[in-house]
Scaffold this motif. Structure first.
Motif, PDB file in Angstrom:
ATOM      1  N   GLY A  35       0.801  -1.218   0.000  1.00  0.00           N
ATOM      2  CA  GLY A  35       0.000   0.000   0.000  1.00  0.00           C
ATOM      3  C   GLY A  35       0.829   1.261   0.000  1.00  0.00           C
ATOM      4  O   GLY A  35       2.059   1.224  -0.014  1.00  0.00           O
ATOM      5  N   CYS A  36       0.117   2.394   0.012  1.00  0.00           N
ATOM      6  CA  CYS A  36       0.791   3.688  -0.006  1.00  0.00           C
ATOM      7  C   CYS A  36      -0.163   4.775   0.487  1.00  0.00           C
ATOM      8  O   CYS A  36      -1.358   4.538   0.652  1.00  0.00           O
ATOM      9  N   CYS A  37       0.404   5.951   0.704  1.00  0.00           N
ATOM     10  CA  CYS A  37      -0.364   7.126   1.090  1.00  0.00           C
ATOM     11  C   CYS A  37       0.038   8.272   0.171  1.00  0.00           C
ATOM     12  O   CYS A  37       1.219   8.500  -0.051  1.00  0.00           O
ATOM     13  N   VAL A  38      -0.968   8.956  -0.368  1.00  0.00           N
ATOM     14  CA  VAL A  38      -0.759  10.082  -1.270  1.00  0.00           C
ATOM     15  C   VAL A  38      -1.345  11.322  -0.627  1.00  0.00           C
ATOM     16  O   VAL A  38      -2.419  11.267  -0.030  1.00  0.00           O
ATOM     17  N   GLU A  39      -0.621  12.453  -0.739  1.00  0.00           N
ATOM     18  CA  GLU A  39      -1.117  13.705  -0.170  1.00  0.00           C
ATOM     19  C   GLU A  39      -1.248  14.761  -1.262  1.00  0.00           C
ATOM     20  O   GLU A  39      -0.317  14.998  -2.029  1.00  0.00           O
ATOM     21  N   TYR A  40      -2.420  15.381  -1.304  1.00  0.00           N
ATOM     22  CA  TYR A  40      -2.686  16.515  -2.190  1.00  0.00           C
ATOM     23  C   TYR A  40      -2.698  17.781  -1.349  1.00  0.00           C
ATOM     24  O   TYR A  40      -3.057  17.738  -0.174  1.00  0.00           O
ATOM     25  N   THR A  41      -2.336  18.906  -1.950  1.00  0.00           N
ATOM     26  CA  THR A  41      -2.325  20.172  -1.223  1.00  0.00           C
ATOM     27  C   THR A  41      -3.667  20.888  -1.326  1.00  0.00           C
ATOM     28  O   THR A  41      -3.760  22.081  -1.066  1.00  0.00           O
ATOM     29  N   MET A  42      -4.689  20.152  -1.696  1.00  0.00           N
ATOM     30  CA  MET A  42      -6.040  20.684  -1.789  1.00  0.00           C
ATOM     31  C   MET A  42      -7.012  19.527  -1.574  1.00  0.00           C
ATOM     32  O   MET A  42      -6.601  18.369  -1.597  1.00  0.00           O
ATOM     33  N   PHE A  43      -8.253  19.851  -1.368  1.00  0.00           N
ATOM     34  CA  PHE A  43      -9.263  18.807  -1.234  1.00  0.00           C
ATOM     35  C   PHE A  43      -9.508  18.158  -2.589  1.00  0.00           C
ATOM     36  O   PHE A  43      -9.627  18.842  -3.600  1.00  0.00           O
ATOM     37  N   VAL A  44      -9.544  16.837  -2.619  1.00  0.00           N
ATOM     38  CA  VAL A  44      -9.917  16.099  -3.826  1.00  0.00           C
ATOM     39  C   VAL A  44     -11.025  15.122  -3.451  1.00  0.00           C
ATOM     40  O   VAL A  44     -11.056  14.605  -2.331  1.00  0.00           O
ATOM     41  N   ASP A  45     -11.923  14.891  -4.369  1.00  0.00           N
ATOM     42  CA  ASP A  45     -13.085  14.039  -4.107  1.00  0.00           C
ATOM     43  C   ASP A  45     -12.752  12.594  -4.454  1.00  0.00           C
ATOM     44  O   ASP A  45     -12.701  12.225  -5.626  1.00  0.00           O
ATOM     45  N   VAL A  46     -12.497  11.811  -3.427  1.00  0.00           N
ATOM     46  CA  VAL A  46     -12.150  10.401  -3.597  1.00  0.00           C
ATOM     47  C   VAL A  46     -13.067   9.580  -2.710  1.00  0.00           C
ATOM     48  O   VAL A  46     -13.219   9.862  -1.529  1.00  0.00           O
ATOM     49  N   LYS A  47     -13.645   8.567  -3.289  1.00  0.00           N
ATOM     50  CA  LYS A  47     -14.522   7.667  -2.543  1.00  0.00           C
ATOM     51  C   LYS A  47     -13.728   6.433  -2.131  1.00  0.00           C
ATOM     52  O   LYS A  47     -12.979   5.878  -2.933  1.00  0.00           O
ATOM     53  N   PRO A  48     -13.875   5.985  -0.883  1.00  0.00           N
ATOM     54  CA  PRO A  48     -13.196   4.757  -0.462  1.00  0.00           C
ATOM     55  C   PRO A  48     -13.617   3.556  -1.316  1.00  0.00           C
ATOM     56  O   PRO A  48     -14.719   3.529  -1.863  1.00  0.00           O
ATOM     57  N   ASN A  49     -12.728   2.598  -1.418  1.00  0.00           N
ATOM     58  CA  ASN A  49     -12.944   1.342  -2.145  1.00  0.00           C
ATOM     59  C   ASN A  49     -13.139   1.541  -3.648  1.00  0.00           C
ATOM     60  O   ASN A  49     -13.865   0.798  -4.292  1.00  0.00           O
ATOM     61  N   THR A  50     -12.452   2.533  -4.207  1.00  0.00           N
ATOM     62  CA  THR A  50     -12.519   2.820  -5.637  1.00  0.00           C
ATOM     63  C   THR A  50     -11.158   2.506  -6.258  1.00  0.00           C
ATOM     64  O   THR A  50     -10.134   2.927  -5.730  1.00  0.00           O
ATOM     65  N   PRO A  51     -11.141   1.769  -7.390  1.00  0.00           N
ATOM     66  CA  PRO A  51      -9.853   1.448  -8.035  1.00  0.00           C
ATOM     67  C   PRO A  51      -9.312   2.616  -8.863  1.00  0.00           C
ATOM     68  O   PRO A  51     -10.076   3.365  -9.475  1.00  0.00           O
ATOM     69  N   TYR A  52      -7.984   2.740  -8.876  1.00  0.00           N
ATOM     70  CA  TYR A  52      -7.291   3.779  -9.639  1.00  0.00           C
ATOM     71  C   TYR A  52      -5.977   3.220 -10.172  1.00  0.00           C
ATOM     72  O   TYR A  52      -5.437   2.253  -9.633  1.00  0.00           O
ATOM     73  N   THR A  53      -5.449   3.875 -11.197  1.00  0.00           N
ATOM     74  CA  THR A  53      -4.084   3.630 -11.653  1.00  0.00           C
ATOM     75  C   THR A  53      -3.243   4.793 -11.160  1.00  0.00           C
ATOM     76  O   THR A  53      -3.554   5.947 -11.434  1.00  0.00           O
ATOM     77  N   LEU A  54      -2.206   4.495 -10.392  1.00  0.00           N
ATOM     78  CA  LEU A  54      -1.344   5.513  -9.802  1.00  0.00           C
ATOM     79  C   LEU A  54       0.021   5.431 -10.482  1.00  0.00           C
ATOM     80  O   LEU A  54       0.633   4.365 -10.513  1.00  0.00           O
ATOM     81  N   LYS A  55       0.458   6.540 -11.034  1.00  0.00           N
ATOM     82  CA  LYS A  55       1.796   6.598 -11.628  1.00  0.00           C
ATOM     83  C   LYS A  55       2.749   7.179 -10.599  1.00  0.00           C
ATOM     84  O   LYS A  55       2.509   8.257 -10.061  1.00  0.00           O
ATOM     85  N   VAL A  56       3.808   6.452 -10.310  1.00  0.00           N
ATOM     86  CA  VAL A  56       4.825   6.876  -9.349  1.00  0.00           C
ATOM     87  C   VAL A  56       6.024   7.414 -10.126  1.00  0.00           C
ATOM     88  O   VAL A  56       6.541   6.750 -11.025  1.00  0.00           O
ATOM     89  N   ILE A  57       6.445   8.626  -9.753  1.00  0.00           N
ATOM     90  CA  ILE A  57       7.640   9.235 -10.338  1.00  0.00           C
ATOM     91  C   ILE A  57       8.680   9.334  -9.228  1.00  0.00           C
ATOM     92  O   ILE A  57       8.637  10.252  -8.407  1.00  0.00           O
ATOM     93  N   PRO A  58       9.583   8.331  -9.145  1.00  0.00           N
ATOM     94  CA  PRO A  58      10.570   8.314  -8.069  1.00  0.00           C
ATOM     95  C   PRO A  58      11.477   9.546  -8.089  1.00  0.00           C
ATOM     96  O   PRO A  58      11.673  10.165  -9.139  1.00  0.00           O
ATOM     97  N   ASP A  59      12.026   9.886  -6.922  1.00  0.00           N
ATOM     98  CA  ASP A  59      12.982  10.988  -6.849  1.00  0.00           C
ATOM     99  C   ASP A  59      14.196  10.645  -7.698  1.00  0.00           C
ATOM    100  O   ASP A  59      14.532   9.484  -7.905  1.00  0.00           O
TER     101      ASP A  59
END
Length: 112
Positions: A35-59
């Motif tokens: 798992g992971c945790c993502v932080e946005y600097t604003m409110f975003v509308d996300v519903k629990p138990n919803t699938p997404y594709t997350l692109k990770v851009i490593p440092d």
């Protein structure tokens, strides 16, 4: 909630993209093999138990190419000017970049 995790989450300096949530980048706060945790600097509308594709851009120090993981939202915490979202990884990521990045994060957290 966090004490019941099976796998250690490693702090990251990576950026995250989930275009269906928001067109801009977010901070990938932490990552584990499950798992992971993502932080946005604003409110975003996300519903629990919803699938997404997350692109990770490593440092850049990691020297690992961007990769995608299939995730499902588990919880959302909004407060003030930020929004944190906890995800579980639902499909084993293809390619080696994901595992290399988790290994890099584990090494970095043990070396520091």
């Amino acid at each position: 909630m966090f004490d019941n995790r099976k796998n250690v989450r490693f702090p990251t300096l990576a950026r995250a993209l989930i275009p269906v949530i928001f067109d801009g980048e977010a901070l990938l706060k932490d990552l584990s093999i499950t798992g992971c945790c993502v932080e946005y600097t604003m409110f975003v509308d996300v519903k629990p138990n919803t699938p997404y594709t997350l692109k990770v851009i490593p440092d850049s120090a990691a020297k690992i190419a961007p990769f995608e993981i299939q995730v499902e939202s588990r919880w959302v915490r909004s407060g003030g000017y930020s929004c944190e979202i906890g995800f579980t990884i639902t499909v084993s990521p293809k390619g080696r970049d994901f595992q290399r990045y988790v290994d890099y994060l584990a090494w970095r957290s043990s070396a520091g």
